[in-house]
Scaffold this motif. Structure first.
Motif, mmCIF file in Angstrom:
data_model
loop_
_atom_site.group_PDB
_atom_site.id
_atom_site.type_symbol
_atom_site.label_atom_id
_atom_site.label_comp_id
_atom_site.label_asym_id
_atom_site.label_seq_id
_atom_site.Cartn_x
_atom_site.Cartn_y
_atom_site.Cartn_z
ATOM 1 N N PRO A 67 26.532 -2.092 -22.989
ATOM 2 C CA PRO A 67 26.187 -2.523 -21.700
ATOM 3 C C PRO A 67 27.656 -2.997 -20.502
ATOM 4 N N THR A 68 28.621 -3.248 -21.366
ATOM 5 C CA THR A 68 29.889 -3.642 -20.527
ATOM 6 C C THR A 68 30.366 -2.560 -19.779
ATOM 7 N N SER A 104 38.335 3.827 -28.222
ATOM 8 C CA SER A 104 39.206 2.535 -27.507
ATOM 9 C C SER A 104 39.087 2.654 -26.115
ATOM 10 N N PRO A 105 38.734 1.986 -25.226
ATOM 11 C CA PRO A 105 38.754 2.301 -23.666
ATOM 12 C C PRO A 105 40.378 1.423 -23.122
ATOM 13 N N THR A 137 38.788 7.533 -9.432
ATOM 14 C CA THR A 137 38.630 8.577 -10.210
ATOM 15 C C THR A 137 38.817 8.441 -11.696
ATOM 16 N N THR A 138 39.969 7.884 -12.144
ATOM 17 C CA THR A 138 40.358 7.907 -13.478
ATOM 18 C C THR A 138 39.423 6.819 -14.254
ATOM 19 N N THR A 139 39.125 5.845 -13.573
ATOM 20 C CA THR A 139 38.162 4.860 -14.070
ATOM 21 C C THR A 139 36.826 5.408 -14.414
ATOM 22 N N MET A 140 36.329 6.239 -13.311
ATOM 23 C CA MET A 140 34.927 6.680 -13.381
ATOM 24 C C MET A 140 35.026 7.434 -14.320
ATOM 25 N N PHE A 141 35.873 8.635 -14.691
ATOM 26 C CA PHE A 141 35.929 9.719 -15.589
ATOM 27 C C PHE A 141 36.106 9.158 -16.954
ATOM 28 N N SER A 142 36.655 8.183 -17.043
ATOM 29 C CA SER A 142 36.923 7.247 -18.373
ATOM 30 C C SER A 142 35.561 6.588 -18.974
ATOM 31 N N ILE A 158 33.526 9.627 -20.137
ATOM 32 C CA ILE A 158 33.911 10.317 -21.511
ATOM 33 C C ILE A 158 33.474 9.001 -22.472
ATOM 34 N N ILE A 159 33.641 7.942 -22.312
ATOM 35 C CA ILE A 159 33.052 7.050 -23.336
ATOM 36 C C ILE A 159 31.652 7.117 -23.610
#
Length: 344
Positions: A238-239, A321-322, A212-217, A220-221
């Protein structure tokens, strides 16, 4: 919001959760939950907008009701048994009330209606906190009282949550509501396994938090609030769009990604406990969730060739910054080979 206010609110969030997780006395656990609730409400209502105010009000009312039920159940238990110890919840009425209260705190069906509405009314960052950090305190109470809670109620709630989580997300176009229904479905899987094998409950919770953290990040980006926003994300980066594709497939539970691990272990354990009908319903409900994850992946990555053709729909501004994404992505996608190590 000023840095001082942000620091106080985040410190209160951390304090409330740690207080609940580390306490043995019901009153201390209740105080921790209240601190947690009061710290998140200013974050939800940060935007001066009627929808944000509505979301904060709904969140406050549901969490206050659940906290009152927890206090009432612990008081009833103390009245009959003479102890306030969390792990000695033996009164049947108290355990039923506690199960209902914790289900309301987490957003398990049939007390799940507040979660999509609250997430839709708040910012992406706050939605991330509500779907991840805010699950820790109630889940720790479930873990502490698991030997006294009713397995039948939890199994029924788990099946209902996974079905409604998949069903509710089918006709949604808002990404925050989709993530809310995804959260409900994942919590259903956790509730189903909680009374049978608590260790897998912890593993499923950790993997859910990472995914969930990855998906929301990524959302957000990419600044994607609707499915329409997701169709032009290739032009931004694209990345990260590729990462969002793989994360969605992991959330859906497809091998060889990390999300397959908890579903595999839970279905295996349910079958071993002769709960084959439950396992069948859970597997079928996973297909409902998988459908809307695949719909998201289709609109995100498969409707446009992987190129960076300029488009008038989306300007390519400076990408934030991701850092969080960099830390969470490897575990979200590549942990399946570690299954024997994690379950031994």
């Amino acid at each position: 919001m000023s840095p001082l206010t942000t620091t106080i609110l985040f410190s209160s969030l951390g304090l409330g959760t740690i207080l609940t997780m580390s306490s043995h006395h019901w009153l201390m656990a209740w105080i921790g939950l209240e601190i947690n609730t009061l710290a998140i409400i200013p974050m939800i209502s940060q935007q001066h907008h009627p929808r944000a105010t509505e979301a904060a009000t709904k969140y406050f009312l549901t969490q206050a009701t659940a906290s009152a039920l927890i206090l009432f159940s612990s008081t009833t238990n103390a009245w009959t048994t003479g102890t306030w110890d969390i792990i000695q919840m033996t009164n049947p009425t108290s355990t039923t009330l506690l199960t209902a209260a914790l289900a309301m705190k987490l957003g398990l069906a049939p007390t799940h209606f507040w979660l999509p509405e609250v997430l839709q009314g708040t910012k992406m960052n706050t939605a991330l906190i509500i779907t991840t950090w805010q699950k820790l305190a109630p889940m720790s109470l479930i873990y502490l009282t698991i030997h006294t809670l009713s397995p039948t109620i939890l199994l029924l709630m788990g099946m209902l949550s996974s079905l409604l989580g998949g069903w509710g997300g089918l006709n949604q176009t808002q990404t925050r509501k989709l993530m809310a229904y995804s959260s409900i479905a994942h919590l259903g899987w956790m509730a189903t396994i909680s009374t049978i094998l608590p260790n897998i409950l912890i593993l499923t919770l950790v993997i859910y938090l990472l995914m969930t953290t990855t998906m929301f990040s990524t959302l957000i980006i990419l600044k994607s609030k609707t499915l329409q926003d997701l169709t032009t994300t290739w032009t931004t980066t694209p990345t990260i769009t590729t990462i969002s594709l793989l994360t969605l497939l992991s959330l859906g539970g497809l091998p060889p990604l990390t999300g397959f691990m908890p579903k595999w272990l839970i279905l295996e354990e349910l079958t071993m406990q002769n709960l084959t009908p439950t396992a069948t319903i859970m597997a079928m409900s996973a297909l409902l969730s998988l459908f809307f994850y695949l719909r998201l992946t289709y609109t995100t990555t498969l409707t446009m060739a992987p190129n960076t053709t300029p488009t008038k729909h989306k300007w390519r501004f400076k990408i934030p910054s991701p850092k969080l994404l960099t830390m969470a992505t490897p575990t979200t996608l590549l942990m399946l080979p570690m299954t024997p190590l994690l379950t031994s």
